[in-house]
Design a protein around this motif. Sequence first.
Motif: not given
Length: 578
Positions: A15-42
């Motif tokens: 249950a913990m893993v499923l909830a963690g995976a779901d929360n990460l999925r909902r925050n993918v764009d947020r995490v991608n936006g933190l990539n240091v290089f300002p390239v379009p494929d971070g």
Amino acid sequence: MSKRFISINGNDFTAMVLAGADNLRRNVDRVNGLNVFPVPDGDTGTNMNLTITSGVEELKKKPSSHIGKAAEALSKGLLMGARGNSGVILSQLFRGFAKHVHDLESVNVQQFASALQQGVETAYKAVVKPVEGTILTVSKEAAKHAMQYKRSGDLLDLMQEVLDKANEALARTPEQLPVLKQVGVVDAGGQGLVCVYEGFVAALNGSDANDDYAMMDTKLDMGSFVPVMNLAKEAHAHLPAQAHLATEDIEFGYCTEFMLTIQPGKVKGQTFNEGKFRNQLSKLGDSLLVVADEELVKVHIHAEYPGEVMNQAMRYGALSRIKIENMRDQHSHILEDYTEAYATSESAFVETVAPAAFSKPYGFVAVALGDGITDILSSVGVDVVLSGGQTMNPSTEDIVNAVNRIDAQTIFVLPNNSNIILAAQQAVELVEEKVLVVIPSKSIPQGLAAILAFQENVDAQANAEAMKNSLQRIKSGQVTYAVRDTNMDGIEIKQGHFIGIQDGRIVSSQPNLIDACKKLLEEMIEEGNEIVTILTGEDAKEEETEELEAFIQTLYPDMEVELHPGGQPLYAYLFSVE
């Protein structure tokens, strides 16, 4: 009032893993936006999401109330699905965790903390040169705090402390890694791990994250072995339809499904057209289904390279609900189940064949994106070219499958991207009966230099040394556009400007593509260099390419210029200088 957890078992952990995976999925764009290089494929968030999705799928296949078995299933799925450096590190964190709880039905606070600590130790060992201020640091500080936490015997209390410490460590990453401070962001991989931990806390708190787990249990209670049990009632029934097909005859081995959320203008020049999109995907597999409305597109396809399918889709928007199933593996299991139910001394349809000798001593796997680059690599002897690169990194399983397709004793793997090297190295321990050698190439030019340094009549060790040495003789450059304003290495970068990158370092930012290319080439070319190779991207224009050739020949009249169509997306030009 939230439930107290003196200990947790496999069901709680799932249950913990499923909830963690779901929360990460909902925050993918947020995490991608933190990539240091300002390239379009971070794509740190995308890589971590695909990695943990693979772990969840394996966990769903092998549910258990025994936490050791549940953690082992998760670890296996993460290992095979690991993509990118952060994905590999995430897989190693839970690999160490799984080793620690292997024999335990449930764990208490002290055992859970110790498992987190072993995960950190395993992850650090997997990275040749660990860098602080990354996901490694966040995991280390959180686990260290867990080991020292003595105030409560409640797992929820412990996990909340772990999350709080992880957030504190994440906030300090810019002080540990100068490039993060320079850009003004925290580490993307560390943020992804925090998202997972947030899900863990939510599950223990009894939030809605548990709903998915309850649904999973309901489905599994139906009994996944019912078809075999029913068949067993009919002595020597007819062979199942799948038995009439040899596993190796399955042309497109992966059932691939996902949702595409259309994001107009995500990639310059790419406008979604359902008919055109369906035609693009039809070339990559069969059993294609594309159902679209104004914003969402449901895709189902049987493909040999799911990454190529998703690369096409990501040009138009964001992916979600990704599911990739290995149909060859499923087919083998069907045959195994049938064999167990019906095998007798008189009827057996699975024949054991002694492994044949390898047809050649050496083989090659390389990672690349672009039809032209793929053709070049194939022409110089690469057996399998995996679709991928800076965007859509192939998983460890993708690399293992590619290696297993080659009938050779020793396989050299050319990742051609720094974010794929760890996944390739992780594949080494998963390949049986073959020797896998990873040449740590970080770019297409390096990969080409490495394979050109190979000599058929030299032993594997000498070839590996020669190929690795060749990487140092090549300077690699690439030009793309910036997706945000930032300042790096003393260079002011504006969104939409074109940036020139040499061996991982931004050296130019210009409003004009050709100006950015010229500045990059001026930085790359030095006295004594003899050859400039240009790989044109899918968006490169002929007149601009001719202008670049003229620029090189005018400024460096003794330089030889080699021009090849690469076809790579997002990067208008790739350069190598030697």
